[in-house]
Each structure stands twice: as structure tokens, then as C-alpha cells.
Design a protein around this motif. Structure first.
Motif, PDB file in Angstrom:
ATOM      1  N   GLY A 572      21.830  18.639 -74.101  1.00 58.84           N
ATOM      2  CA  GLY A 572      21.748  17.948 -72.818  1.00 58.84           C
ATOM      3  C   GLY A 572      21.169  18.849 -71.750  1.00 58.84           C
ATOM      4  N   LYS A 573      20.980  18.284 -70.572  1.00 58.69           N
ATOM      5  CA  LYS A 573      20.372  19.037 -69.469  1.00 58.69           C
ATOM      6  C   LYS A 573      21.229  20.213 -69.009  1.00 58.69           C
ATOM      7  CE  LYS A 573      17.721  15.126 -67.640  1.00 58.69           C
ATOM      8  NZ  LYS A 573      17.477  14.244 -66.469  1.00 58.69           N
ATOM      9  N   LYS A 600      12.692  19.731 -77.575  1.00 63.85           N
ATOM     10  CA  LYS A 600      13.788  18.967 -76.959  1.00 63.85           C
ATOM     11  C   LYS A 600      14.244  19.666 -75.676  1.00 63.85           C
ATOM     12  CE  LYS A 600      17.172  15.872 -76.857  1.00 63.85           C
ATOM     13  NZ  LYS A 600      18.161  15.766 -77.936  1.00 63.85           N
ATOM     14  N   LEU A 604      14.112  18.287 -71.845  1.00 64.33           N
ATOM     15  CA  LEU A 604      15.313  18.236 -71.003  1.00 64.33           C
ATOM     16  C   LEU A 604      15.211  19.155 -69.787  1.00 64.33           C
ATOM     17  CD1 LEU A 604      18.002  18.382 -73.844  1.00 64.33           C
ATOM     18  CD2 LEU A 604      17.545  16.414 -72.366  1.00 64.33           C
TER      19      LEU A 604
END
Length: 643
Positions: A572-573, A600, A604
Motif C-alpha cells: 500500500g501507499k 507496484k 503506489l
């Protein structure tokens, strides 16, 4: 009482004038695999030059020029003396199969003549062309200097079955004669004339090991039997060797918790009596880590296990005495006898510990003298080396775990920042023996934590099996719990922690950055796994390991479960910054695992994350330049994030 050994110096000494972390540790060991010839007149070893290894054969009298041999692309992985002038070189080479659309690492065994400086390949015919593994040395044949026994495998024509064979190989021209063959053989033994008298195979119909013995005076092999409640049955224990006079067998069987026990049992008329436990005596918590065979024959001489260091237990009183004297000389280090002369008077030993950076010595037993040959890492000022100590802790479910904490020598009066360094495997383990990466980070001012989480090897099969299906779960929790124990003990700074790992350790580093950025402020991964489901497909393409991956990470068709514990899928971020390294020739964990992870992270916008592609590098950081890049870039990245 241990013998006093006097240390002198021989001819491989050298030192780095000014200490530099990257130059000292971010390189291949200067020398390794040092071994003495059977007659004691020559030394062979692998020598690093410009980031790769060359084989060196050196005369002890210094009158003759050393023989040096190397390859442009292939990597020399190891060596052993086959006679006084011939050396077996174990070599790996990359191979791309157009038929499989897959890259493989092939291993080969060459016969190097150090007088002519030429190499001969005994198994270069089409029958063996696509074998992945190298031939294995069975015996050097004490009564025949011109031949050795090697085992290899091939596909039986038209049978669709793989056959194992034993060959008598001519060291002069590479000619070979097939002596014996059977299916699924995994151990051979022969006498001093090179005549096989024992082998062990796995019988797929019976689903058990079968040991075949040829008794003295007989031409045929018969299975070893044992008597159970008055009934004779096949002896199905994994026999690992026989005594020199073949009246005893040695085998390993599980004790409590699946920990290896070392047994001896007598043979009478082809029947094995009840075994007696020889070991691990007083070592009940540790597996047998290595079997030790005579340097010149196929006779089993002992075994090893890893406590804080790998320790050896010899069956021969003569070898046991030599080993005890060497251990007494280096009490806080791992001591390994790498080779010895046929008269067992001169021995080469490797010494590895927190203050012994892969050192080699020549021990002359009759003179009681120890000569320093050289060391893998040239650290002139040993005071920069970190202090390594055991650190035991309990996981959140109460499981007791071992680990090692290395503290830097330099201190500003503050708690040191921490590098968490989980090992690869995951069925491997860490110890106190010299570790270049551990000492590099310690020399740069970091504490280093290396946990032996559940699933690690060396503590019994029950402990190893606790790691099955626990990627990202309990195995990951063990690492986090160890960090929490260190923080609670107030030995490291809780606000300055980074996690670094390779292979499975790389997976742990990536997963930690994704799931626990509150603990780990940054992450460094070399050859790490980011997508679990893809490893099933890779195992299929590599034609091996599919069953292991099923046990280790779960069913290949359980996509949702695999995705739930894949850093690629759950990033995730808010993930911590990640620095990814990967060799483009890695055949264990393919390059796309890091490539996809980086894409990825880029999508992100996880700040500070980068991918470093190491050209021509494999899964083991085999090239010196790759190690320098890895260490220099890692230290710079870590300093930016936790300094």
C-alpha cells in the motif's frame, strides 16, 4: 589436556592499509576452499581476482610457479584433490533452454591437471548434456592414483526412468567405465581398490530406503535385513556409511522432536542388529548438519552439528584428537578440517568466527606447529569487528527461539540503530561463524539481529515443520517478536530499525515493509520473493521443488490465500521505502519477482524505493562487483532512512 600449537606464518598474508567497510566486506573472500595434496607438497585453493574465482595449485617449496585456471563465464564453485597432480573442479554455468523457455543453472565436474594446466570433462556426451547436477565424488581409490569413482545419472533409453550409475574415471584422459547401475541410488561405498560393496537406494514400490550389501567373497548384492519380533524384514533406515571393516553400519533416525540421532549397528550375515545411539550425545536439541567422510576414501569418519558454531564429532580417535587440539587453540570460532595428507600428519583447517574472518591454517601434527595461510577477508584492525552473542527470546505463542545479536564496537553513547537480518531458506539457520554482511553492518555502526525463527533447520524436523504454511504468519511474527524483545531489553533504538534479507529473508524484508512500517523504517531485499503463486509455476518450469513449495507456502490453486501473504498483492501507499536488488541470471527466484514489486511500488508512489538490476548475477551474490554495489547502495539507503 590439549596440545599447545605454535602459530607461524606462511605465504598468503596480505592486508588492507586503510579500513573501508565496502572494500573490506563488499567483495568476495580473497581465498577459499584451501586444501592440501595427498603427499603434502602442494596447496590448492580458489583465489579471487577482479570479482571472480580462479583455481590455484601452489607448490609448498615455492620453487615452481603456481598453476592458475579460470573461465570467462562459468563460475568455479569448489575443488578437491583427486591425486597429487589432478584436482576436481566443481563448476556452474548458465543455460537457457529454448524448448522450455527457461533459464537453468547447470553444474559440471572437470579434471584439472595442474602440471599441464588443462581441464578434461569426463561426462561431455549427449547422454549427460542436459543434466542439471554435477557428478559426485564417491572415492579417490587409495590403491590407484590414476582413477577415481564418480556417481552420475542418466535416462534409461526407452524406459522413461532415471538410472544412477557408478563410474571408474581415468584422471589422465577422462575415459570412464560404468561399474554398477540401479534406480534412485543416493549413496555408494567402495573399498581401497575401487570395488563397490554397498549402495543405498529408494524403492518407489516399497516406498522406503533399501541398503544393498555385497559381502566379502560374493559377487552379488543383497538387501540388508533386520529382525522384528522374530520376522526378517528389509532394513529401511537411511544408512550413511559403514565401518572400515564393514562389520558396522551407521545410520540416522529421528529422536524426540524429530531431532537426528546418529546410530551404530553391527552386521551379521546380512542382518542388522539393534542400533546403539552414538550421538548427538549431549546434543539432543540439534540435528546432524553434515556427514564427514575420509578425505581419501568413502569411509564415514564422523558428523557435524550446529550449536553456536558447527562442531564435529569424529569416529576416528586420531582425527578426534587433532580436532580437539585445534578447537582448544581457537575456542571462540568454528573449526573445520578441510583436508589432510594420506599419512594424516599435515592438515588444512578453516577457522571462522566473530574475530576470525574465514582464516586458513596448515597444521603439522608431528611438529606441533600451525602455519597461517591466509584469510578470506583482510581486516587488519580486528577491533572493527562486532561482538556476536546469543539472544534467546519467546514468541507470542510461547515458543522458545534462538538468535544472534551483533553489537558495533563504536558507540556514541546512544542506543545503536538496528538491522534485522532474517536468513534465507527458510530451512537454514544462523550461527556465530563469520558472516560478511553481519560484520559489514556492524562496522558501519549498526546492531544486527539474526533470528532462527520457526521453520529454521538444525533444531529437528518438528521445529522445521512448524514453518510449513507460515510465510507471512507465525514465521514473520517470530521476527517481529524478536525485535520487540530487543526493544524491551533497551539494547537498540526502536525508532531506527531497517530490515535486510536475501531469498526467503528478502521476502521477510518486503513483507515487513508492507505490513509493519511502524516497526521497519526501510527494507532491503536481494533476490526476494514478492509473489507466492508465481513460485509454483517457476518450480514447474525448473522441473523440481513443486512438492516442497506446496508444503512451504500452500496449494498452488489457492490463489486468494497466496495473494493475501504476497507483498506484491498487499503493498500500500503507506509501505516503508524498499531497495530491491536482483540478479538477471537468478534461476532460484526469477528476476521478475523484484521487477514486478518495483513497478507496484512506483505505481503506489512509495518514496525512496528503487530497483537495482545486477547484470550477470545469480542467486548467491557470486560476483565481487555485485557485492560492492549491494553493500554500498544498501548503506547509503539505510543511512537516509534511519540515521
Amino acid at each position: 589436556m590439549r596440545a599447545l600449537i605454535i602459530i607461524t606464518f606462511l605465504f598468503f598474508t596480505s592486508a588492507v592499509k586503510a579500513f573501508d567497510v565496502v572494500q573490506a566486506f563488499g567483495r568476495l573472500p580473497t581465498m577459499k576452499d584451501v586444501q592440501i595434496s595427498p603427499d603434502g607438497k602442494k596447496i590448492a585453493y580458489l583465489r579471487e581476482n577482479e570479482g571472480r574465482y580462479y583455481a590455484v595449485g601452489q607448490w609448498m617449496d615455492g620453487k615452481s610457479k603456481p598453476a592458475i585456471f579460470g573461465f570467462e563465464e562459468s563460475e568455479i564453485r569448489g575443488l578437491t584433490w583427486a591425486s597429487n597432480t589432478k584436482i576436481l573442479l566443481r563448476v556452474s554455468e548458465p543455460y537457457y533452454s529454448r524448448a522450455d523457455f527457461e533459464r537453468f543453472t547447470l553444474f559440471r565436474l572437470g579434471i584439472w591437471d595442474i602440471e599441464e594446466n588443462e581441464i578434461t570433462w569426463a561426462f561431455n556426451s549427449d547422454r549427460f548434456k542436459y543434466n542439471v547436477a554435477a557428478p559426485a565424488l564417491v572415492s579417490k581409490i587409495l590403491n590407484d592414483d590414476d582413477h577415481v569413482l564418480l556417481s552420475y545419472y542418466y535416462d534409461g533409453l526407452g524406459s522413461g526412468k532415471q538410472l544412477s550409475a557408478l563410474y571408474r574415471v581415468n584422471l589422465i584422459d577422462g575415459d570412464k567405465e560404468e561399474v554398477l547401475q540401479d534406480k534412485n541410488v543416493n549413496f555408494w561405498a567402495a573399498d581401497d581398490d575401487g570395488n563397490p560393496f554397498f549402495y543405498r537406494k529408494f524403492d518407489k514400490k516399497l516406498k522406503k530406503s533399501v541398503s544393498m550389501l555385497r559381502e566379502s567373497g560374493s559377487e552379488s548384492f543383497k538387501p540388508l535385513m533386520t529382525e522384528v519380533e522374530g520376522e526378517k524384514k528389509i532394513f529401511d533406515k537411511a544408512v550413511i556409511g559403514l565401518s572400515a571393516d564393514t562389520d558396522k553400519v551407521y545410520y540416522i533416525d529421528d529422536g524426540d522432536g524429530g531431532v537426528d540421532h546418529f546410530f551404530s549397528a553391527t552386521i551379521s550375515n546380512g542382518t542388522v542388529d539393534l542400533g546403539v545411539v552414538l550421538g548427538p550425545v549431549g546434543d539432543q536439541s540439534y540435528d546432524v548438519s553434515e556427514l564427514v567422510y575420509d578425505y581419501h576414501s568413502s569411509v564415514l569418519t564422523g558428523y557435524a552439528l550446529v550449536k553456536d558454531f558447527e562442531e564435529y564429532r569424529f569416529l576416528s580417535p586420531e582425527l578426534a584428537k587433532v580436532y580437539a587440539d585445534l578447537r582448544a587453540t581457537f575456542p571462540d570460532a568454528e573449526v573445520e578440517i578441510t583436508s589432510y595428507t594420506t599419512d594424516r600428519n599435515r592438515f588444512v583447517t578453516r577457522v571462522s568466527g566473530p574475530s576470525n574472518p574465514e582464516q586458513y591454517f596448515l597444521f603439522d601434527r608431528s611438529a606441533g606447529q600451525l602455519q597461517f595461510l591466509g584469510e578470506g577477508y583482510r581486516v587488519e584492525d580486528k577491533s572493527v569487528l562486532g561482538h556476536v552473542k546469543p539472544f534467546d527470546f519467546k514468541a507470542r505463542d510461547g515458543l522458545e527461539l534462538t538468535s544472534y545479536l551483533t553489537l558495533p564496537k563504536s558507540s556514541s553513547g546512544k542506543l545503536p540503530p538496528l538491522i534485522v537480518m532474517p536468513h534465507g531458506g527458510p530451512e537454514s539457520r544462523d550461527s556465530k561463524s563469520f558472516d560478511w554482511m553481519r560484520q559489514a553492518f556492524a562496522a558501519a555502526g549498526y546492531a544486527v539481529f539474526q533470528p532462527n525463527f520457526r521453520g529454521s533447520s538444525g533444531f529437528g524436523s518438528a521445529f522445521a515443520e512448524k514453518g510449513f504454511g507460515e510465510w507471512g504468519r507465525k514465521m514473520q511474527d517470530d521476527v517481529d517478536d524478536g525485535v520487540a524483545a530487543l526493544v524491551a531489553a533497551k539494547v537498540v533504538d526502536p525508532e531506527r530499525i531497517c530490515i535486510v534479507g536475501s531469498s526467503y529473508g528478502g521476502y521477510v524484508a518486503l513483507y515487513g515493509a508492507v505490513k509493519r512500517p511502524d516497526i521497519y523504517k526501510c527494507s532491503v531485499s536481494f533476490g526476494g520473493v514478492s509473489e507466492l503463486s508465481a513460485m509454483h509455476y517457476h518450480a514447474k518450469e525448473q522441473l523440481r521443488g513443486l512438492e516442497y513449495w506446496k508444503k512451504s507456502i500452500g496449494d498452488q490453486y489457492d490463489y486468494d490465500e497466496l495473494a493475501a501473504y504476497s507483498p506484491l498483492d498487499i503493498a500500500g501507499k503507506d509501505s516503508a521505502p524498499m531497495l530491491l536488488f536482483h540478479g538477471d541470471k537468478d534461476t532460484v527466484v526469477p528476476f521478475f519477482q523484484s521487477e514486478k514489486m518495483y513497478k507496484k511500488l512506483k505505481k503506489l508512489r512509495v518514496k525512496g524505493s528503487r530497483l537495482v538490476k545486477l547484470e550477470g548475477e545469480d542467486h548467491w551474490l557470486s560476483k565481487g562487483q555485485s557485492r560492492k554495489v549491494f553493500l554500498a547502495e544498501s548503506l547509503s539507503f539505510i543511512r537516509k532512512n534511519i540515521q
